[in-house]
Design an enzyme around this catalytic site. Structure first.
Site, PDB file in Angstrom:
ATOM      1  N   ARG A   1       0.823  -1.206   0.000  1.00  0.00           N
ATOM      2  CA  ARG A   1       0.000   0.000   0.000  1.00  0.00           C
ATOM      3  C   ARG A   1       0.855   1.253   0.000  1.00  0.00           C
ATOM      4  NH1 ARG A   1      -3.448  -0.599   4.446  1.00  0.00           N
ATOM      5  NH2 ARG A   1      -4.681  -1.747   2.922  1.00  0.00           N
ATOM      6  N   TYR A   2       1.941   1.202   0.746  1.00  0.00           N
ATOM      7  CA  TYR A   2       2.816   2.366   0.850  1.00  0.00           C
ATOM      8  C   TYR A   2       3.971   2.217  -0.126  1.00  0.00           C
ATOM      9  CZ  TYR A   2       0.389   3.215   5.292  1.00  0.00           C
ATOM     10  OH  TYR A   2      -0.544   3.460   6.249  1.00  0.00           O
TER      11      TYR A   2
ATOM     12  N   ARG B   1       7.382   0.177   1.441  1.00  0.00           N
ATOM     13  CA  ARG B   1       7.353  -0.961   2.358  1.00  0.00           C
ATOM     14  C   ARG B   1       6.161  -1.860   2.076  1.00  0.00           C
ATOM     15  NH1 ARG B   1       5.764   3.790   4.103  1.00  0.00           N
ATOM     16  NH2 ARG B   1       4.352   4.132   5.853  1.00  0.00           N
TER      17      ARG B   1
ATOM     18  N   CYS C   1      -2.243 -18.347  14.405  1.00  0.00           N
ATOM     19  CA  CYS C   1      -1.893 -17.615  15.623  1.00  0.00           C
ATOM     20  C   CYS C   1      -1.896 -18.605  16.771  1.00  0.00           C
ATOM     21  CB  CYS C   1      -2.936 -16.546  15.925  1.00  0.00           C
ATOM     22  SG  CYS C   1      -2.813 -15.165  14.814  1.00  0.00           S
TER      23      CYS C   1
ATOM     24  N   CYS D   1      -7.345 -13.600  19.331  1.00  0.00           N
ATOM     25  CA  CYS D   1      -7.788 -12.436  20.095  1.00  0.00           C
ATOM     26  C   CYS D   1      -9.190 -12.070  19.620  1.00  0.00           C
ATOM     27  CB  CYS D   1      -6.838 -11.274  19.849  1.00  0.00           C
ATOM     28  SG  CYS D   1      -5.124 -11.758  20.111  1.00  0.00           S
TER      29      CYS D   1
ATOM     30  N   CYS E   1      -9.576  -9.257  17.040  1.00  0.00           N
ATOM     31  CA  CYS E   1      -8.709  -9.297  15.861  1.00  0.00           C
ATOM     32  C   CYS E   1      -9.418  -8.793  14.604  1.00  0.00           C
ATOM     33  CB  CYS E   1      -8.211 -10.713  15.617  1.00  0.00           C
ATOM     34  SG  CYS E   1      -7.033 -10.777  14.262  1.00  0.00           S
TER      35      CYS E   1
ATOM     36  N   ARG F   1      -8.468  -9.615  11.639  1.00  0.00           N
ATOM     37  CA  ARG F   1      -8.584 -10.756  10.736  1.00  0.00           C
ATOM     38  C   ARG F   1      -9.279 -11.866  11.501  1.00  0.00           C
ATOM     39  NH1 ARG F   1      -2.870  -9.205  10.343  1.00  0.00           N
ATOM     40  NH2 ARG F   1      -2.914  -7.389   8.989  1.00  0.00           N
TER      41      ARG F   1
ATOM     42  N   ASP G   1     -10.834  -1.361  14.357  1.00  0.00           N
ATOM     43  CA  ASP G   1     -11.317  -1.410  12.975  1.00  0.00           C
ATOM     44  C   ASP G   1     -12.802  -1.757  12.883  1.00  0.00           C
ATOM     45  OD1 ASP G   1      -8.933  -0.788  11.731  1.00  0.00           O
ATOM     46  OD2 ASP G   1      -8.224  -2.856  11.815  1.00  0.00           O
TER      47      ASP G   1
ATOM     48  N   ASP H   1      -6.971   3.397  11.121  1.00  0.00           N
ATOM     49  CA  ASP H   1      -6.612   2.733   9.872  1.00  0.00           C
ATOM     50  C   ASP H   1      -7.811   2.952   8.945  1.00  0.00           C
ATOM     51  OD1 ASP H   1      -4.825   1.395   8.276  1.00  0.00           O
ATOM     52  OD2 ASP H   1      -4.506  -0.230   9.710  1.00  0.00           O
TER      53      ASP H   1
ATOM     54  N   LYS I   1      -2.879   4.270   7.550  1.00  0.00           N
ATOM     55  CA  LYS I   1      -3.038   4.764   8.919  1.00  0.00           C
ATOM     56  C   LYS I   1      -3.050   6.292   8.943  1.00  0.00           C
ATOM     57  CE  LYS I   1      -0.453   0.789  10.540  1.00  0.00           C
ATOM     58  NZ  LYS I   1      -0.093   0.285   9.193  1.00  0.00           N
TER      59      LYS I   1
HETATM   60  C1  LIG Z   1       0.753  -0.643   8.993  1.00  0.00           C
HETATM   61  C2  LIG Z   1       1.151  -1.004   7.670  1.00  0.00           C
HETATM   62  C3  LIG Z   1       2.462  -0.783   7.236  1.00  0.00           C
HETATM   63  C4  LIG Z   1       3.522  -0.174   8.110  1.00  0.00           C
HETATM   64  O1  LIG Z   1       3.204   1.126   8.462  1.00  0.00           O
HETATM   65  P1  LIG Z   1       4.232   1.974   9.309  1.00  0.00           P
HETATM   66  O2  LIG Z   1       3.508   3.253   9.549  1.00  0.00           O
HETATM   67  O3  LIG Z   1       5.459   2.123   8.478  1.00  0.00           O
HETATM   68  O4  LIG Z   1       4.511   1.222  10.566  1.00  0.00           O
HETATM   69  C5  LIG Z   1       2.785  -1.146   5.950  1.00  0.00           C
HETATM   70  N1  LIG Z   1       1.872  -1.680   5.111  1.00  0.00           N
HETATM   71  C6  LIG Z   1       0.603  -1.879   5.492  1.00  0.00           C
HETATM   72  C7  LIG Z   1      -0.358  -2.438   4.520  1.00  0.00           C
HETATM   73  C8  LIG Z   1       0.196  -1.554   6.796  1.00  0.00           C
HETATM   74  O5  LIG Z   1      -1.067  -1.764   7.161  1.00  0.00           O
HETATM   75  S1  SF4 Z   2      -4.536  -9.828  17.049  1.00  0.00           S
HETATM   76 FE1  SF4 Z   2      -5.172 -11.332  15.505  1.00  0.00          FE
HETATM   77  S2  SF4 Z   2      -3.334 -11.695  14.276  1.00  0.00           S
HETATM   78 FE2  SF4 Z   2      -2.663 -10.750  16.208  1.00  0.00          FE
HETATM   79  S3  SF4 Z   2      -2.198 -12.485  17.566  1.00  0.00           S
HETATM   80 FE3  SF4 Z   2      -4.307 -11.883  17.958  1.00  0.00          FE
HETATM   81  S4  SF4 Z   2      -5.531 -13.240  16.643  1.00  0.00           S
HETATM   82 FE4  SF4 Z   2      -3.432 -13.280  15.876  1.00  0.00          FE
END
Ligand SMILES: *Cc1c(COP(=O)(O)O)cnc(C)c1O
Ligand code: SF4
Length: 407
Positions: A118-119, A122, A131, A135, A138, A140, A299, A336, A343
């Site tokens: 996305r960015y 990175r 996992c 959680c 979560c 996901r 989220d 997010d 973010k």
């Molecule tokens: C959070 C996230 C990152 C990393 O974001 P930083 O602000 O650099 O910590 C990179 N890619 C995706 C898709 C993310 O959700």
């Molecule tokens: S927040 Fe979601 S991805 Fe992270 S450890 Fe918990 S269940 Fe796993």
């Protein structure tokens, strides 16, 4: 220095016969994860109503709680912050209008399965969706019938090839699921292939193991990871009750191994949505050498609506941290963006008014001050890098760009 208590697991009848060696072995913990109502009712008191509620919930969502994390629960308290994060609730079955299946559009931004790009510089590399614990909050969600699996070798290869072909990627975030559910050898194979790519400058590992299964941070794991520095480790503590002697030892191992540690918390109703709890959490994190990095607004995933708080709550928490405690302890509060916008930081407002001449600010105590701006405000930058850029893009500019306006 503050010392932390070890989890007293022998207070639970179910674990009386467990030896210290077993308890401290992550494999034993992983093999004894609590997945059903009957087993859970041997750890905490569950009324018949609560059991029925749990059963209803388990028809839709799955449960997994490590024995270690279960032993942190305050059995007598239904609002226990550990219990709320790990024991399913009927409220998960309520859907809200705002709920989205993939609120962050991670699938839409995915060039190959397993990667979210996305960015610009990175990528998020989802090496597994396994996992050690599920959680409840979560993003996901773990649905019944949904298969937990690591990426296959060929999927991993495709992701690594994508990263190798994109020289703009300088930062790779391993996430999931939890990347530390992978056996050391598989993790090492991913790390060594990433390290072989020249343009990958840093690798980050996002893991909840120090919180839910701290025994997973073994000396062998740390020794293996050290070969692939620079690696940053981000973990996920939400409440100070999660900081135990075991968690502190896991973080100490990682910090001693040379990995800078960060923390990402999620703002959760009734768990940590209080400025006092958050202040204690961030201070205790610093004491175990973990730097609070992000505080996330919850989220819009399905089934977690009951955890959501107002954005104002998060701002109030930041307001109560900034200035009131070490600047190092203050995370960035982010939303997010639903729809995959990334973010977005949200801050209390310290800038009251702005003009070319002066700006009016307030400090953390509410005192108002004025800062007078310099008189000759100019927008062009004259640093070495910007001058070189201009020189490259337009040679006619050469003469003028090599001269600073101050010369
Ligand atoms: C959070 C996230 C990152 C990393 O974001 P930083 O602000 O650099 O910590 C990179 N890619 C995706 C898709 C993310 O959700
Ligand atoms: S927040 Fe979601 S991805 Fe992270 S450890 Fe918990 S269940 Fe796993």
């Amino acid at each position: 220095m503050k010392t932390y208590e070890k989890v007293d697991y022998r207070k639970l009848p179910m674990f009386v016969g467990v030896t210290g060696e077993q308890w401290n072995d992550w494999r034993w913990q992983a093999a004894n994860v609590i997945r059903d109502t009957e087993t859970l009712s041997r750890v905490i008191d569950l009324s018949e109503d609560e059991k029925a509620e749990l059963e209803r919930c388990l028809q839709r969502f799955r449960m997994a709680i490590t024995p270690y994390y279960a032993a942190l629960m305050d059995d007598s308290h239904p609002l226990c912050s550990i219990r709320l994060q790990s024991v399913p609730s009927a409220r998960e079955l309520l859907e809200c209008d705002a709920d989205l299946a993939d609120p962050l559009c991670e699938d839409a931004d995915s060039p190959v399965p397993g990667l979210t790009h996305r960015y610009p510089d990175r990528v998020l590399f989802l090496v597994t969706n396994r996992c050690s614990m599920y959680c409840r909050h979560c993003t996901r969600r773990r649905l019944v019938g949904f298969q937990d699996r690591h990426l296959t070798e060929s999927q991993l290869d495709a992701c690594i090839r994508y990263i190798a072909r994109h020289p703009e990627i300088r930062d790779v975030l391993l996430s999931g699921g939890d990347p530390l559910t992978l056996p050391d050898v598989r993790l090492e194979s991913i790390l060594s292939r990433l390290r072989a790519i020249d343009h990958v400058e840093i690798i980050r590992i996002g893991t909840r193991m120090p919180v839910v299964l701290p025994m997973r941070i073994t000396d062998e794991l740390v020794a293996m990871l050290r070969k692939y520095q620079p690696i940053y480790v981000n973990t996920h503590f939400n409440h100070y009750k999660e900081i135990t002697a075991e968690a502190a030892a896991a973080c100490a191992k990682l910090a001693d191994g040379g990995f800078p540690l960060g923390n990402q918390s999620v703002l959760l109703r009734d768990v940590n949505d209080c400025p006092r709890i958050m202040k204690k959490l961030v201070q205790e994190l610093l004491a175990i050498r973990v730097k609070p990095y992000y505080l996330y607004q919850c989220d819009l995933s399905q089934g977690i609506g009951h955890f959501r708080t107002s954005v104002a709550r998060g701002m109030e928490i930041i307001e109560n941290l900034r200035g009131h405690t070490s600047g190092l302890a203050v995370p960035t509060f982010v939303v997010d963006a639903p729809g995959g916008g990334g973010k977005i930081p949200v801050m209390p407002n310290y800038l009251l008014s702005y003009s070319d001449k002066r700006i009016i600010l307030r400090n953390y105590e509410g005192d108002i001050t004025t800062y007078t701006q310099p008189e000759n405000i100019y927008s062009d930058c004259w640093c070495e890098l910007c001058r070189e850029d201009r020189y490259e893009s337009n040679s006619i500019l050469r003469e003028s760009t090599l001269m600073s306006p101050l010369a």
